[in-house]
Design a protein around this motif. Sequence first.
Motif, PDB file in Angstrom:
ATOM      1  N   LEU A  50      -2.102   3.708   3.198  1.00 43.03           N
ATOM      2  CA  LEU A  50      -1.979   3.931   4.848  1.00 43.03           C
ATOM      3  C   LEU A  50      -2.897   4.519   5.799  1.00 43.03           C
ATOM      4  CD1 LEU A  50       1.511   2.123   4.742  1.00 43.03           C
ATOM      5  CD2 LEU A  50      -1.638   1.143   5.360  1.00 43.03           C
ATOM      6  N   GLU A  51      -3.053   6.220   5.531  1.00 39.30           N
ATOM      7  CA  GLU A  51      -3.096   6.935   6.397  1.00 39.30           C
ATOM      8  C   GLU A  51      -4.417   7.261   6.158  1.00 39.30           C
ATOM      9  OE1 GLU A  51      -0.866  10.762   4.407  1.00 39.30           O
ATOM     10  OE2 GLU A  51       0.608  10.433   6.123  1.00 39.30           O
ATOM     11  N   GLU A 104      -0.690  -1.915  13.487  1.00 40.69           N
ATOM     12  CA  GLU A 104       0.203  -2.844  12.914  1.00 40.69           C
ATOM     13  C   GLU A 104       0.241  -1.102  11.405  1.00 40.69           C
ATOM     14  OE1 GLU A 104      -2.267  -5.638  11.879  1.00 40.69           O
ATOM     15  OE2 GLU A 104      -2.256  -6.421  13.591  1.00 40.69           O
ATOM     16  N   THR A 105      -0.882  -0.872  10.974  1.00 48.82           N
ATOM     17  CA  THR A 105      -1.033   0.342  10.030  1.00 48.82           C
ATOM     18  C   THR A 105       0.699   1.178  10.105  1.00 48.82           C
ATOM     19  OG1 THR A 105      -2.939   0.208   9.463  1.00 48.82           O
ATOM     20  CG2 THR A 105      -2.396   1.928   9.109  1.00 48.82           C
ATOM     21  N   LYS A 126       0.775  -0.918  -0.239  1.00 50.50           N
ATOM     22  CA  LYS A 126      -0.015   0.401  -0.104  1.00 50.50           C
ATOM     23  C   LYS A 126       0.897   1.638  -0.374  1.00 50.50           C
ATOM     24  CE  LYS A 126      -4.158  -1.746   2.290  1.00 50.50           C
ATOM     25  NZ  LYS A 126      -4.529  -2.262   3.355  1.00 50.50           N
ATOM     26  N   LYS A 151      -4.893  -2.937  15.181  1.00 49.41           N
ATOM     27  CA  LYS A 151      -4.959  -2.539  13.453  1.00 49.41           C
ATOM     28  C   LYS A 151      -4.482  -1.378  13.591  1.00 49.41           C
ATOM     29  CE  LYS A 151      -9.277  -4.979  12.339  1.00 49.41           C
ATOM     30  NZ  LYS A 151     -10.478  -4.824  11.278  1.00 49.41           N
ATOM     31  N   ARG A 180       3.467  -0.056  10.066  1.00 48.30           N
ATOM     32  CA  ARG A 180       3.568  -0.020   7.628  1.00 48.30           C
ATOM     33  C   ARG A 180       4.162   1.330   7.770  1.00 48.30           C
ATOM     34  NH1 ARG A 180       3.124  -4.553   8.802  1.00 48.30           N
ATOM     35  NH2 ARG A 180       5.519  -4.567   8.574  1.00 48.30           N
ATOM     36  N   GLU A 222      -6.092   4.879   6.162  1.00 48.58           N
ATOM     37  CA  GLU A 222      -6.876   3.346   6.758  1.00 48.58           C
ATOM     38  C   GLU A 222      -6.390   4.153   8.104  1.00 48.58           C
ATOM     39  OE1 GLU A 222      -3.914  -0.768   6.873  1.00 48.58           O
ATOM     40  OE2 GLU A 222      -6.079  -0.861   5.559  1.00 48.58           O
ATOM     41  N   LEU A 223      -5.193   4.439   8.360  1.00 48.47           N
ATOM     42  CA  LEU A 223      -5.320   4.756  10.186  1.00 48.47           C
ATOM     43  C   LEU A 223      -6.210   6.006  10.389  1.00 48.47           C
ATOM     44  CD1 LEU A 223      -3.528   4.312  12.438  1.00 48.47           C
ATOM     45  CD2 LEU A 223      -1.879   6.214  11.261  1.00 48.47           C
TER      46      LEU A 223
END
Length: 151
Positions: free
Chosen positions: A7-8, A40-41, A2, A37, A44, A10-11
């Motif tokens: 990712l941002e 983990e994000t 990703k 979660k 990443r 998702e976070l």
Amino acid sequence: MKTIEELEKELKKFREELDIARREKLPEEVRKEISEKIGETMTRLHLIYLQNMGPFNGDVEKIPSIPICSAKEYQEIVIPNFIRCGAIPKKDLIVGKTYIGECRNASEAVWNGEVFIYQRHKFHLVYPEEINHFEDDDGSDLFVPIKLKEE
């Protein structure tokens, strides 16, 4: 893999979900799952940052925190990128020399051939304490040397 933007997003979504879970007083297991979660994000994102960071140029302020990640990620991403940016690998250290670098409690330490020794200041006491080189992650604080101290 990703992108940073994905990712941002998702976070942000996970953080909103956690806020809702807290407000709605959802079960602890649900909140814990969302928190994991988020962690983990963030890991990443931190690993992507490490892969794109610039050189330290002898500035300890540029040394980022070391992420909590898998042993494989640590070996394949963290160590090579710290060295690429200017951290000194263990094989290049000189026994008995003082190095400038970064850890939680010190900005300089002496290499003894196995670990660094630094002067710990705690509650008006000063005493020597050992700390591992960042290549020897043991789950504790680590020293990231970036230059030899001028004597």
